[in-house]
Design a protein around this motif. Structure first.
Motif, PDB file in Angstrom:
ATOM      1  N   ASP A 136      63.212  39.826  65.425  1.00  0.00           N
ATOM      2  CA  ASP A 136      62.409  39.266  64.216  1.00  0.00           C
ATOM      3  C   ASP A 136      61.482  40.233  64.028  1.00  0.00           C
ATOM      4  N   LYS A 162      65.628  38.790  59.739  1.00  0.00           N
ATOM      5  CA  LYS A 162      65.711  37.609  59.975  1.00  0.00           C
ATOM      6  C   LYS A 162      66.862  36.747  60.086  1.00  0.00           C
ATOM      7  N   TYR A 163      67.592  36.596  58.950  1.00  0.00           N
ATOM      8  CA  TYR A 163      68.762  35.833  58.933  1.00  0.00           C
ATOM      9  C   TYR A 163      69.612  36.066  59.835  1.00  0.00           C
ATOM     10  N   ASN A 165      69.385  37.027  62.976  1.00  0.00           N
ATOM     11  CA  ASN A 165      68.802  36.258  64.347  1.00  0.00           C
ATOM     12  C   ASN A 165      68.907  34.719  64.217  1.00  0.00           C
ATOM     13  N   ASN A 166      69.338  34.020  63.281  1.00  0.00           N
ATOM     14  CA  ASN A 166      69.646  32.819  63.238  1.00  0.00           C
ATOM     15  C   ASN A 166      70.613  32.203  64.442  1.00  0.00           C
ATOM     16  N   GLU A 169      68.382  31.988  67.654  1.00  0.00           N
ATOM     17  CA  GLU A 169      67.439  30.709  67.288  1.00  0.00           C
ATOM     18  C   GLU A 169      68.124  29.342  67.427  1.00  0.00           C
ATOM     19  N   GLN A 170      69.398  29.350  66.910  1.00  0.00           N
ATOM     20  CA  GLN A 170      70.208  28.047  66.888  1.00  0.00           C
ATOM     21  C   GLN A 170      70.583  27.746  68.436  1.00  0.00           C
TER      22      GLN A 170
END
Length: 228
Positions: A136, A162-163, A165-166, A169-170
Protein backbone atom coordinates in the motif's frame (compact mmCIF):
# COMPACT_ATOMS: atom_id res chain seq x y z
CA UNK A 1 10.45 -35.02 17.93
CA UNK A 2 8.09 -37.96 18.09
CA UNK A 3 4.35 -37.71 18.65
CA UNK A 4 4.73 -39.27 22.11
CA UNK A 5 7.32 -36.65 23.09
CA UNK A 6 5.08 -33.80 21.89
CA UNK A 7 2.21 -34.96 24.11
CA UNK A 8 4.27 -36.22 27.04
CA UNK A 9 2.64 -35.39 30.36
CA UNK A 10 -0.77 -34.70 28.85
CA UNK A 11 -3.62 -36.44 30.70
CA UNK A 12 -5.83 -36.67 27.61
CA UNK A 13 -5.32 -38.76 24.44
CA UNK A 14 -3.61 -36.82 21.66
CA UNK A 15 -6.75 -37.21 19.48
CA UNK A 16 -8.69 -35.17 22.05
CA UNK A 17 -5.97 -32.51 22.24
CA UNK A 18 -5.80 -32.17 18.46
CA UNK A 19 -9.59 -32.06 18.14
CA UNK A 20 -10.09 -29.15 20.53
CA UNK A 21 -7.06 -27.23 19.23
CA UNK A 22 -8.35 -27.63 15.67
CA UNK A 23 -11.86 -26.49 16.65
CA UNK A 24 -10.48 -23.30 18.16
CA UNK A 25 -8.16 -22.47 15.26
CA UNK A 26 -10.67 -23.30 12.52
CA UNK A 27 -14.01 -22.00 13.77
CA UNK A 28 -15.22 -18.79 15.42
CA UNK A 29 -15.69 -20.46 18.81
CA UNK A 30 -14.65 -19.35 22.28
CA UNK A 31 -12.77 -21.60 24.70
CA UNK A 32 -15.97 -21.96 26.72
CA UNK A 33 -17.92 -22.95 23.59
CA UNK A 34 -15.47 -25.78 22.98
CA UNK A 35 -15.53 -26.77 26.65
CA UNK A 36 -19.31 -27.19 26.35
CA UNK A 37 -19.02 -29.16 23.09
CA UNK A 38 -16.54 -31.55 24.65
CA UNK A 39 -18.67 -31.99 27.78
CA UNK A 40 -21.52 -33.08 25.50
CA UNK A 41 -19.15 -35.82 24.31
CA UNK A 42 -18.30 -36.76 27.92
CA UNK A 43 -14.82 -35.24 27.70
CA UNK A 44 -14.35 -33.10 30.85
CA UNK A 45 -11.75 -30.64 29.58
CA UNK A 46 -11.96 -27.06 30.88
CA UNK A 47 -11.45 -23.86 28.91
CA UNK A 48 -8.16 -23.00 30.65
CA UNK A 49 -6.66 -26.33 29.59
CA UNK A 50 -7.84 -25.77 26.02
CA UNK A 51 -6.19 -22.36 25.98
CA UNK A 52 -2.93 -23.88 27.23
CA UNK A 53 -3.03 -26.55 24.53
CA UNK A 54 -3.62 -23.99 21.77
CA UNK A 55 -0.64 -21.90 22.91
CA UNK A 56 1.59 -24.95 23.42
CA UNK A 57 0.93 -26.90 20.23
CA UNK A 58 0.13 -24.31 17.55
CA UNK A 59 3.74 -23.32 16.91
CA UNK A 60 4.94 -26.95 16.95
CA UNK A 61 2.36 -28.02 14.38
CA UNK A 62 3.02 -25.01 12.15
CA UNK A 63 6.74 -25.77 12.23
CA UNK A 64 6.01 -29.27 10.93
CA UNK A 65 3.73 -27.90 8.22
CA UNK A 66 6.46 -25.59 6.90
CA UNK A 67 8.48 -28.68 5.96
CA UNK A 68 5.65 -29.70 3.61
CA UNK A 69 4.42 -26.31 2.43
CA UNK A 70 3.92 -25.87 -1.32
CA UNK A 71 6.07 -23.33 -3.19
CA UNK A 72 4.49 -19.91 -3.71
CA UNK A 73 4.51 -17.52 -6.66
CA UNK A 74 7.06 -14.76 -7.24
CA UNK A 75 4.57 -11.87 -7.24
CA UNK A 76 3.69 -10.97 -3.66
CA UNK A 77 0.97 -8.82 -2.09
CA UNK A 78 1.84 -7.55 1.38
CA UNK A 79 -0.23 -5.73 4.00
CA UNK A 80 -0.64 -5.55 7.76
CA UNK A 81 -3.74 -5.76 9.94
CA UNK A 82 -4.48 -4.94 13.58
CA UNK A 83 -4.85 -7.44 16.42
CA UNK A 84 -5.90 -6.45 19.93
CA UNK A 85 -3.94 -7.58 23.01
CA UNK A 86 -5.63 -6.46 26.24
CA UNK A 87 -6.36 -2.77 25.54
CA UNK A 88 -3.60 -2.25 22.99
CA UNK A 89 -3.40 -2.85 19.25
CA UNK A 90 -0.52 -4.74 17.64
CA UNK A 91 0.30 -5.64 14.06
CA UNK A 92 0.09 -8.78 11.99
CA UNK A 93 2.19 -8.51 8.83
CA UNK A 94 0.98 -10.86 6.09
CA UNK A 95 1.70 -11.60 2.44
CA UNK A 96 0.04 -13.74 -0.22
CA UNK A 97 0.94 -14.41 -3.84
CA UNK A 98 -1.31 -13.38 -6.73
CA UNK A 99 -3.15 -16.70 -6.45
CA UNK A 100 -3.96 -15.98 -2.80
CA UNK A 101 -1.57 -18.56 -1.32
CA UNK A 102 -0.12 -17.54 2.05
CA UNK A 103 3.56 -16.64 1.81
CA UNK A 104 4.34 -15.71 5.39
CA UNK A 105 3.22 -13.70 8.43
CA UNK A 106 4.76 -11.97 11.45
CA UNK A 107 3.12 -10.60 14.60
CA UNK A 108 4.88 -7.52 15.97
CA UNK A 109 4.51 -4.85 18.64
CA UNK A 110 5.50 -2.07 16.26
CA UNK A 111 4.55 -0.90 12.78
CA UNK A 112 7.67 0.65 11.32
CA UNK A 113 10.53 0.08 8.89
CA UNK A 114 12.37 -2.22 11.29
CA UNK A 115 9.33 -4.46 11.76
CA UNK A 116 8.58 -4.52 8.04
CA UNK A 117 12.19 -5.47 7.27
CA UNK A 118 11.97 -8.33 9.79
CA UNK A 119 8.88 -9.59 8.04
CA UNK A 120 10.38 -9.41 4.54
CA UNK A 121 13.60 -11.09 5.70
CA UNK A 122 11.59 -13.91 7.29
CA UNK A 123 9.45 -14.37 4.18
CA UNK A 124 12.43 -14.36 1.80
CA UNK A 125 14.38 -16.78 3.99
CA UNK A 126 11.49 -19.25 3.87
CA UNK A 127 10.33 -18.77 0.29
CA UNK A 128 13.15 -17.19 -1.70
CA UNK A 129 13.11 -13.65 -3.08
CA UNK A 130 10.12 -12.59 -5.20
CA UNK A 131 10.28 -10.76 -8.50
CA UNK A 132 7.93 -8.05 -7.28
CA UNK A 133 6.08 -6.99 -4.13
CA UNK A 134 2.87 -4.96 -4.15
CA UNK A 135 2.30 -2.83 -1.04
CA UNK A 136 0.00 0.00 0.00
CA UNK A 137 1.16 3.58 0.43
CA UNK A 138 3.20 2.82 3.55
CA UNK A 139 6.54 4.62 3.49
CA UNK A 140 7.90 2.20 6.11
CA UNK A 141 7.15 -0.86 3.99
CA UNK A 142 8.72 0.73 0.92
CA UNK A 143 11.83 1.75 2.89
CA UNK A 144 12.18 -1.81 4.23
CA UNK A 145 12.19 -3.31 0.72
CA UNK A 146 14.60 -0.65 -0.53
CA UNK A 147 16.99 -1.54 2.30
CA UNK A 148 16.77 -5.23 1.40
CA UNK A 149 17.33 -4.41 -2.28
CA UNK A 150 20.73 -2.95 -1.44
CA UNK A 151 21.80 -6.43 -0.33
CA UNK A 152 20.51 -8.24 -3.43
CA UNK A 153 21.96 -8.78 -6.91
CA UNK A 154 18.53 -8.51 -8.51
CA UNK A 155 16.38 -5.86 -6.81
CA UNK A 156 12.77 -6.61 -6.00
CA UNK A 157 10.30 -4.50 -8.00
CA UNK A 158 8.16 -2.38 -5.67
CA UNK A 159 4.59 -1.61 -6.71
CA UNK A 160 2.32 0.68 -4.71
CA UNK A 161 -1.02 0.00 -6.39
CA UNK A 162 -3.91 -0.19 -3.95
CA UNK A 163 -6.37 -2.23 -6.03
CA UNK A 164 -3.77 -4.96 -6.60
CA UNK A 165 -3.58 -5.41 -2.83
CA UNK A 166 -7.25 -6.37 -2.54
CA UNK A 167 -6.24 -10.04 -2.51
CA UNK A 168 -4.32 -9.81 0.76
CA UNK A 169 -6.84 -7.40 2.31
CA UNK A 170 -9.62 -9.91 1.57
CA UNK A 171 -7.44 -12.71 2.93
CA UNK A 172 -7.26 -10.92 6.29
CA UNK A 173 -10.97 -11.65 6.74
CA UNK A 174 -10.51 -15.31 7.70
CA UNK A 175 -8.01 -14.36 10.42
CA UNK A 176 -10.22 -11.53 11.73
CA UNK A 177 -13.34 -13.73 11.76
CA UNK A 178 -11.65 -16.32 13.94
CA UNK A 179 -10.17 -13.75 16.34
CA UNK A 180 -13.36 -11.67 16.66
CA UNK A 181 -14.83 -13.76 19.50
CA UNK A 182 -11.55 -13.77 21.40
CA UNK A 183 -12.31 -10.29 22.79
CA UNK A 184 -8.64 -9.38 22.90
CA UNK A 185 -5.75 -11.65 23.81
CA UNK A 186 -4.36 -11.58 27.34
CA UNK A 187 -0.68 -11.42 26.37
CA UNK A 188 1.48 -10.80 23.33
CA UNK A 189 3.04 -14.28 23.46
CA UNK A 190 -0.29 -16.11 23.65
CA UNK A 191 -1.60 -13.97 20.79
CA UNK A 192 1.44 -14.78 18.66
CA UNK A 193 1.17 -18.54 19.28
CA UNK A 194 -2.56 -18.58 18.59
CA UNK A 195 -2.20 -16.54 15.39
CA UNK A 196 0.43 -18.98 14.16
CA UNK A 197 -2.11 -21.78 14.60
CA UNK A 198 -4.87 -19.83 12.85
CA UNK A 199 -2.55 -19.12 9.91
CA UNK A 200 -1.64 -22.83 9.80
CA UNK A 201 -5.27 -23.91 9.49
CA UNK A 202 -5.87 -21.16 6.91
CA UNK A 203 -3.04 -22.58 4.78
CA UNK A 204 -4.49 -26.08 5.08
CA UNK A 205 -7.85 -24.65 4.05
CA UNK A 206 -6.23 -23.20 0.93
CA UNK A 207 -4.63 -26.53 0.05
CA UNK A 208 -1.03 -25.42 0.58
CA UNK A 209 0.35 -28.77 1.67
CA UNK A 210 2.86 -30.29 -0.76
CA UNK A 211 2.15 -33.76 0.62
CA UNK A 212 0.74 -35.75 -2.34
CA UNK A 213 -1.65 -37.57 0.01
CA UNK A 214 -3.16 -34.33 1.32
CA UNK A 215 -5.80 -34.10 -1.40
CA UNK A 216 -7.21 -37.43 -0.22
CA UNK A 217 -7.59 -36.26 3.38
CA UNK A 218 -9.90 -33.88 5.19
CA UNK A 219 -8.45 -30.73 6.71
CA UNK A 220 -8.61 -32.25 10.18
CA UNK A 221 -6.84 -35.40 8.98
CA UNK A 222 -4.09 -33.22 7.48
CA UNK A 223 -3.89 -31.30 10.77
CA UNK A 224 -3.48 -34.53 12.76
CA UNK A 225 -0.93 -35.89 10.28
CA UNK A 226 1.43 -33.05 11.22
CA UNK A 227 2.09 -34.86 14.49
CA UNK A 228 3.50 -37.86 12.68
Amino acid sequence: MSADERFKGCHFPKCVVLQVVYYYLRFALSYRDIEELMQDRNVPVDHATIQRWVVTYSSKLEKQFRKKKSPVGNSWRMDETYIRVKKDWYYLYRAVDKAGQTIDFLFTKHRDTKAAKRFFKKAIRANGAPEKITIDGSAANKAAIETINKEMKTPIIIRQVKYLNNIVEQDHRFIKRITRLMLGFKSFNSARSTLIGIELVHMLRKGQSANPMAKHKTMFEQFCALVG
